[in-house]
Structure formats: C-alpha cells, structure tokens
Design an enzyme around this catalytic site. Sequence first.
Site, mmCIF file in Angstrom:
data_model
loop_
_atom_site.group_PDB
_atom_site.id
_atom_site.type_symbol
_atom_site.label_atom_id
_atom_site.label_comp_id
_atom_site.label_asym_id
_atom_site.label_seq_id
_atom_site.Cartn_x
_atom_site.Cartn_y
_atom_site.Cartn_z
ATOM 1 N N GLU A 187 33.086 36.270 42.746
ATOM 2 C CA GLU A 187 33.102 36.685 44.147
ATOM 3 C C GLU A 187 34.121 37.798 44.362
ATOM 4 O OE1 GLU A 187 36.282 36.012 45.141
ATOM 5 O OE2 GLU A 187 36.519 34.822 43.314
ATOM 6 N N GLU A 331 36.625 37.421 40.718
ATOM 7 C CA GLU A 331 35.552 38.317 40.253
ATOM 8 C C GLU A 331 34.735 37.720 39.109
ATOM 9 O OE1 GLU A 331 36.679 42.383 39.390
ATOM 10 O OE2 GLU A 331 38.317 42.312 40.839
#
Length: 367
Positions: A187, A331
């Site tokens: 994310e 991430e």
Amino acid sequence: MIAAVLYRDGDWNKGMKEFENIKIKKIDTSVIKKAKKNWDSIAKPLGSLGRLEELVIQLAGIFADEDVRIDKRCALIACADNGVVAEGVTQSDSQVTVSVAREIAEGKSNINIMGKAANADVYAIDVGMLHDAKCEGIINRKIASGTGNITQGPAMRREQALQAVNTGVSLVGEMKQKGYQLIVTGEMGIGNTTTSSALAAVLLNRSAKEVTGRGAGLSADGFGKKIATIQKAIEVNNAATQDEPLLLLSKLGGYDIAAMTGMFIGGAVYGLPILIDGIISSVAALLACRLVPSCRDFMIATHVTEEPAGIAILDMLGCKPVIHAGMYLGEGTGAVCMLPLLDIALSEYRYAHRFADTDIAQYEKLY
C-alpha cells in the site's frame, strides 16, 4: 461486481447478502500429505527447514499440485489517501501519496528496486488517491478522492467499502488471467498507519495507546496527538461495539485497506497465495478472515512489523511470520523479501538428494 457471502465464525454474518454467490476454493489435503512426504524423503533431519517446509507444503495445497511453481509473481500496491491527515497525525501531506504512486508506476520506488531483485513485477493501483497521478502506468480503480476525516464521521459509505473490497477481489482475478502464481500485497497512503491502528484497536479489543506506533516517524507530541485522534475516531463512530466487519471498515478504514481485504478474499476465490506485508496489510488480512474465514488458508505471513499491533494481529490470524528484521517501510517491501527465501526452499524441495539415493539411514520421528 463479484458477489460473495460474508461468512464469519461458522455463521452467516448479520444476514449480509452482498457476497452471496462466491465460490471459495479449498486447500487440497491429499496434496499436502504428498508434499510433506516429499520433504521427509530428503536426506536431512525431519522438519529441519522449519517454516520454509511448512510454507512449501501450504503452497502445494493451494495449487493442488506438489510440483510447486511461483516463477511469475507480482506486487499489487493499493494507493489511497486518508482524510484524517487533516488532524496533523503525519509528517507529510497527501501530495506524497501521489508522488510515491507515480514513482512506483515509473519503476523508481523502493518496492520496484526490491521487487526487481526478487523477480516480482510491481503494479500501482489508484483505489482512492486525493490527487490524480496523471501517469499511464497507474491502474485506475479509484472509488473516491480520499476518505472522510474519521474524527468527524465515517471514512466512507458502506457501499464504497464494498466496492473497494470487490475491486481487490477483481484485481486478483485479473492477475491470475495474466499468469501470475503469487501476489504480494502492499500500500501507499499518507495517514494509513492511523486508520489501520484504529481498526486494530477495535479488532484486537485493545486501547489506542497499545496498538499505535509512530508510523513514518513522529515527535512525542505528534505521537500523543495520533493516539488521541485514533481514540476520538473510535468514539465518534461508535466503532468499539461494531461487530459487522464491512461496516467497521467503512467507519475507520481506507480504500487501500479495503482493496487489500478484497485481495486476500480473492486468493481464496482464484486459488492463489497472497502475501501479507506489514501492519496495514495485516489489518486487511484480519478483516478478510472476519468476512471469509477460509481465505486464511491462502495467506502467507512474511515478516513482523515494528508497529505495536503487528504480532498481535498475526497471532489472531494464526499466521507465523518468517522474517524478524524490524522493517516498517511499507509498499509491500517486507513481503517481497520473502520471495527469495521461498525460492531457496523450493530449490531444496525439488533438487536435494533423497535418502533413497544415499547410504544415509532414513530419519524417523521419535517424539
């Protein structure tokens, strides 16, 4: 929109019918036994590769094939903004979300570098960024331009949460059509350690102080403000008494969390392993299990985040992480670190010499 039944703890959940016709795949227990037998035939002490053996066995059950292949894999990075940033709970503002999303789409961010080393393709998906990236490489699945401020009311409408969950499920289906055999969740969204901590507090039945970390880095004053903000959000939304997962998600969550929740459900729908990353991904995994418990069989925990709620959530999921390295970058970077370890385990699983090929006596389990 994909339909499914929200199923929790063995009972139909609150009569919710949005997910009514979903077909969940099941782990193949016969193949699990074959994979276990294959490991035990290798000339080494039984179970001596620990979790790595267990994960290969799990993958065999997921694929219903003891010849496990994860050669083609990808990371799906759900990008979204959170209205709670207005409360001053972060070092940076929402402009950073779109900047990093663009970097991911252009192959320049942390996840791209680490993903390349781990032989994983990386996709950035806009599921709810405040600003448009104006970049061809970003997959546009925007539900809305950011969420509401959870200290003032719900993050999103219930139907928007449902749409985001279904988006995640659909993305897994699209990746399977492209031939991917494994998906890493990740994310990007400024403020999402606040939303995930708020959800964690309710899901774990703990105080905001117990589950909240400093995110990307906060001063003592900023950290105190973050805890107070989370507590206020829980009270304003009457979330502590909320036992319907989708409604809880709509009150305190973000579009990134909702989309990853769908990805984990999608693993069970399409029969693909889905890797859990850090705290935000872990919260999404727990929500997915509250909605569809059987999707747990398709999840792989990769590492323990530095965020306080990290290990508690994985314990509640019954997932045992492999990597303990103090990471909290996000991430999907923690999860991609798991891929080389899985590759090594699979090399041993396929190519190591067997007891039958040596003069070494077969080990037996004596306890």
